[in-house]
Design a protein around this motif. Sequence first.
Motif, mmCIF file in Angstrom:
data_model
loop_
_atom_site.group_PDB
_atom_site.id
_atom_site.type_symbol
_atom_site.label_atom_id
_atom_site.label_comp_id
_atom_site.label_asym_id
_atom_site.label_seq_id
_atom_site.Cartn_x
_atom_site.Cartn_y
_atom_site.Cartn_z
ATOM 1 N N SER A 17 0.803 -1.228 0.000
ATOM 2 C CA SER A 17 0.000 0.000 0.000
ATOM 3 C C SER A 17 0.831 1.271 0.000
ATOM 4 O O SER A 17 0.314 2.341 -0.304
ATOM 5 C CB SER A 17 -0.923 0.011 1.226
ATOM 6 O OG SER A 17 -0.169 -0.089 2.417
ATOM 7 N N SER A 49 -3.106 -1.752 7.717
ATOM 8 C CA SER A 49 -4.003 -0.801 8.372
ATOM 9 C C SER A 49 -4.514 0.318 7.467
ATOM 10 O O SER A 49 -5.584 0.853 7.729
ATOM 11 C CB SER A 49 -3.299 -0.190 9.590
ATOM 12 O OG SER A 49 -2.021 0.268 9.213
ATOM 13 N N TYR A 74 16.536 -4.796 13.843
ATOM 14 C CA TYR A 74 16.045 -4.815 12.455
ATOM 15 C C TYR A 74 17.097 -5.448 11.545
ATOM 16 O O TYR A 74 16.771 -6.297 10.705
ATOM 17 C CB TYR A 74 15.737 -3.378 12.018
ATOM 18 C CG TYR A 74 15.475 -3.192 10.543
ATOM 19 C CD1 TYR A 74 14.231 -3.491 9.985
ATOM 20 C CD2 TYR A 74 16.469 -2.693 9.695
ATOM 21 C CE1 TYR A 74 13.990 -3.305 8.627
ATOM 22 C CE2 TYR A 74 16.227 -2.499 8.350
ATOM 23 C CZ TYR A 74 14.995 -2.810 7.811
ATOM 24 O OH TYR A 74 14.759 -2.622 6.471
ATOM 25 N N THR A 89 11.120 6.410 1.362
ATOM 26 C CA THR A 89 9.767 5.988 1.749
ATOM 27 C C THR A 89 9.479 6.528 3.149
ATOM 28 O O THR A 89 10.358 7.095 3.797
ATOM 29 C CB THR A 89 9.624 4.439 1.787
ATOM 30 O OG1 THR A 89 10.327 3.961 2.940
ATOM 31 C CG2 THR A 89 10.169 3.778 0.536
HETATM 32 P P1 NAP Z 1 6.886 1.673 4.214
HETATM 33 O O1 NAP Z 1 6.887 2.802 3.249
HETATM 34 O O2 NAP Z 1 6.825 1.951 5.675
HETATM 35 O O3 NAP Z 1 5.713 0.662 3.795
HETATM 36 C C1 NAP Z 1 5.542 -0.515 4.530
HETATM 37 C C2 NAP Z 1 4.400 -1.301 3.960
HETATM 38 O O4 NAP Z 1 4.298 -2.523 4.696
HETATM 39 C C3 NAP Z 1 3.063 -0.620 4.081
HETATM 40 O O5 NAP Z 1 2.295 -0.962 2.945
HETATM 41 C C4 NAP Z 1 2.461 -1.232 5.349
HETATM 42 O O6 NAP Z 1 1.046 -1.245 5.325
HETATM 43 C C5 NAP Z 1 2.980 -2.636 5.223
HETATM 44 N N1 NAP Z 1 3.053 -3.387 6.468
HETATM 45 C C6 NAP Z 1 3.767 -3.118 7.583
HETATM 46 N N2 NAP Z 1 3.582 -4.070 8.501
HETATM 47 C C7 NAP Z 1 2.717 -4.967 7.959
HETATM 48 C C8 NAP Z 1 2.145 -6.185 8.411
HETATM 49 N N3 NAP Z 1 2.380 -6.662 9.640
HETATM 50 N N4 NAP Z 1 1.309 -6.844 7.575
HETATM 51 C C9 NAP Z 1 1.028 -6.356 6.343
HETATM 52 N N5 NAP Z 1 1.542 -5.219 5.861
HETATM 53 C C10 NAP Z 1 2.378 -4.527 6.668
HETATM 54 O O7 NAP Z 1 8.199 0.757 4.027
HETATM 55 P P2 NAP Z 1 9.200 0.576 2.779
HETATM 56 O O8 NAP Z 1 10.345 1.486 2.993
HETATM 57 O O9 NAP Z 1 8.481 0.592 1.491
HETATM 58 O O10 NAP Z 1 9.742 -0.900 3.099
HETATM 59 C C11 NAP Z 1 9.369 -2.038 2.347
HETATM 60 C C12 NAP Z 1 10.388 -3.129 2.622
HETATM 61 O O11 NAP Z 1 11.685 -2.676 2.214
HETATM 62 C C13 NAP Z 1 10.513 -3.493 4.108
HETATM 63 O O12 NAP Z 1 10.698 -4.890 4.243
HETATM 64 C C14 NAP Z 1 11.768 -2.753 4.531
HETATM 65 O O13 NAP Z 1 12.404 -3.357 5.631
HETATM 66 C C15 NAP Z 1 12.602 -2.851 3.271
HETATM 67 N N6 NAP Z 1 13.668 -1.839 3.176
HETATM 68 C C16 NAP Z 1 13.370 -0.516 3.091
HETATM 69 C C17 NAP Z 1 14.408 0.398 3.006
HETATM 70 C C18 NAP Z 1 14.168 1.876 2.905
HETATM 71 O O14 NAP Z 1 15.131 2.658 3.024
HETATM 72 N N7 NAP Z 1 12.948 2.330 2.673
HETATM 73 C C19 NAP Z 1 15.749 -0.032 3.009
HETATM 74 C C20 NAP Z 1 15.999 -1.401 3.106
HETATM 75 C C21 NAP Z 1 14.961 -2.304 3.177
HETATM 76 P P3 NAP Z 1 0.172 -0.418 6.423
HETATM 77 O O15 NAP Z 1 0.546 1.022 6.260
HETATM 78 O O16 NAP Z 1 -1.247 -0.702 6.082
HETATM 79 O O17 NAP Z 1 0.598 -0.954 7.774
#
Ligand code: NAP
Length: 252
Positions: free
Chosen positions: A14, A38, A160, A195
């Motif tokens: 999302s 959520s 993490y 993000t």
């Molecule tokens: P984000 O913008 O915070 O988005 C997180 C997404 O995961 C949202 O859609 C959220 O939905 C969903 N989510 C969280 N907990 C959940 C659960 N228990 N069940 C189902 N959905 C859940 O995060 P992002 O940066 O895109 O991260 C995506 C992935 O990339 C993660 O695994 C993160 O660790 C990894 N990552 C990110 C970065 C970075 O710099 N952004 C770097 C390395 C790795 P809701 O809002 O509805 O909760």
Amino acid sequence: MASKRPIVLITGGSRGIGAALAHLAAKRGYDVAVNYRSERDAAERVVAACREAGAAAIACQGDMAAAADVIRVFDEVAAGLGPISHVVNNAGITGRSSRLEQASDETIRACVDVNVLGALWVAREAARRLSKSNGGQGGTIVNISSVASRLGSAGEYVWYAASKAAVDAMTIGLSQELAGEGVRVNAVSPGITRTEIHEKSTGDAARVERFRSKIPMNRIGEPEEIAETILFLMSDAASYITGANISVSGGR
Ligand code: NAP
């Protein structure tokens, strides 16, 4: 309803990287299931954009840290779109940033619940449904790890980083279990990507920019750049790649 297009389930689709992937996958010919926990409105906006791009798309609420929700979400996707061919294990959280000694039980447990247990529940369900010996059609699983698993995230969220090391190990083992099942399993390890995850962990929207100097390419990654690598690993262009873990991190 059966679909001739490949069907991808994106956990945490999302917002952020998952949402960017959903948009791009829809444009590249996939039908898309957008899981969220959520923020229903955010998920519905992503679904609307996917439909606009010509894809069949649905939003599926479910907490990936809850094994029963994972099974229900897979069932809803199968009923709503057809047999799943690709699963992107993307839902993840960091928890509030601090040194480990200051982190609460709740912060550490919530992160491990989503990033480790949730990733395992999702990968297990994908293995059950995609494996050819179980009657599946094969496909791909892409696990979203992080460069944190090799950098350690000192002073920020060591728990993490540890959770993502578990994702790395799972990717290697599961890729070997499923190599004869028509299922390729790979990981993508993003570096700092633009993000909301950063603001959520620190309450500080400017945090990402402070990392710029630590990144050899001297810029923050965009979610679309992570999505491109995920789509490559899902595609037939990666037909001989399994057990790989690609850093998309500007050289960090
Ligand atoms: P984000 O913008 O915070 O988005 C997180 C997404 O995961 C949202 O859609 C959220 O939905 C969903 N989510 C969280 N907990 C959940 C659960 N228990 N069940 C189902 N959905 C859940 O995060 P992002 O940066 O895109 O991260 C995506 C992935 O990339 C993660 O695994 C993160 O660790 C990894 N990552 C990110 C970065 C970075 O710099 N952004 C770097 C390395 C790795 P809701 O809002 O509805 O909760």
